[in-house]
Design an enzyme around this catalytic site. Structure first.
Site, PDB file in Angstrom:
ATOM      1  N   CYS A 115       0.721  -1.385   0.108  1.00 31.44           N
ATOM      2  CA  CYS A 115      -0.050  -0.062   0.011  1.00 31.44           C
ATOM      3  C   CYS A 115       0.626   1.188   0.046  1.00 31.44           C
ATOM      4  O   CYS A 115       0.355   2.331  -0.135  1.00 31.44           O
ATOM      5  CB  CYS A 115      -0.867  -0.038   1.333  1.00 31.44           C
ATOM      6  SG  CYS A 115      -0.022   0.066   2.805  1.00 31.44           S
ATOM      7  N   GLY A 116       2.159   1.131   0.285  1.00 25.70           N
ATOM      8  CA  GLY A 116       2.901   2.474   0.413  1.00 25.70           C
ATOM      9  C   GLY A 116       2.551   3.287   1.516  1.00 25.70           C
ATOM     10  O   GLY A 116       2.174   2.982   2.456  1.00 25.70           O
TER      11      GLY A 116
END
Length: 287
Positions: A115-116
């Site tokens: 997801c960063g």
């Protein structure tokens, strides 16, 4: 330092036949990034290029933008009970006088390989912290970046051919920087696409190459908001992905003058923003 790949036993079933064999897997370990001695973020990454990853992460956070703003990066001990060094903690020390944005030391970001920068989906944050506007001209005598669709279509094969670890594991994402003429400048692999991009940007920072104003960033998989964010923060004018973009990535691209291309597969692609950098008339004439 941890290994990029590891071996594990696997039971293999092929056409009803069962066998046991070792399999090569991509390594995944946590990396804690500290800024001037204070914990900032933890990301799950493939070991390797850790200093570049940390530097690139701080570019995307608006902390660093030039090589002279970075004093040094070191591995830290103390990750285990006995204080030994596991090479999973790095401390980034900024040069004297570098102003640290308030948000970086306040929120202790936790990131993952998928997801960063979870929760940081704010167009306003990128707009206010970006150091450069995406302007791919260098004066009146330099034409703007403009790519033929055929050149763009050739880049995924070049990316795939340069993925060394993927050939052994099949489990790594990749990010590559190309010139506007299609020359491969750099490629990084990681279990997370955002980490691979950070490694590219971090190396560019260390080499004094920011902003990356006449380059194309190509990523395997999808183009999420955080990848568009990292492109904008590094001054990259074009982001291409082999899969779909997110709606927020398209919004950010449109607002920041970023060219965003998705579903880049074979001779096909979708242009979601910044179509002025694609030679669409030539493509229409040939079609």
């Amino acid at each position: 330092m941890g290994r990029v790949t590891e071996r594990r036993k696997v039971i293999r079933i092929r056409d009803g036949a069962v066998s046991t064999r070792p399999d090569t897997l991509v390594a995944e370990e946590p990396l804690e990034i500290r800024l001037n001695g204070k914990p900032l973020a933890i990301t799950m990454r493939t070991p390797g290029d850790d200093f570049a990853l940390a530097a690139g992460f701080l570019v995307s956070e608006g902390v660093l933008g030039a090589a002279d703003e970075l004093q040094n990066i070191v591995y830290c001990a103390g990750a285990t009970v006995d204080g030994s060094n596991t090479y999973n903690i790095v401390d980034v020390k900024t040069a004297p006088g570098v102003v640290i944005p308030d948000i970086t030391l306040e929120r202790n970001v936790y990131t993952t390989s998928s997801c960063g920068l979870c929760g940081k989906a704010s167009l306003d944050a990128v707009r206010t912290t970006a150091r450069w506007t995406i302007d791919d001209t260098a004066g009146d005598t330099t034409p703007p970046v403009r790519l033929e669709p055929e050149l763009l279509a050739s880049l995924p094969d070049r990316l795939r051919a340069a993925q060394r670890v993927f050939d052994r594991t099949g489990g790594l994402h990749a990010a590559a920087l190309f010139t506007e003429d299609g020359e491969l400048l750099d490629i990084r692999e990681d279990v997370g696409r955002h980490n691979a991009v950070d490694k590219l940007v971090g190396r560019a920072l260390q080499n004094g190459s920011l902003p990356l104003s006449r380059t194309v960033l190509l990523v395997s998989g999808r183009a999420s908001f955080e990848l568009a964010q990292k492109a904008v923060m590094a001054g990259i004018p074009m982001l291409a992905a082999v899969s779909a973009p997110s709606s927020l990535a398209v919004d950010l691209a449109a607002e920041s003058n970023l060219t965003l291309v998705g579903f880049l597969r074979g001779a096909s692609m979708n242009v979601y923003a910044g179509e002025h950098r694609i030679a669409l008339r030539t493509a229409a004439a040939q079609g």
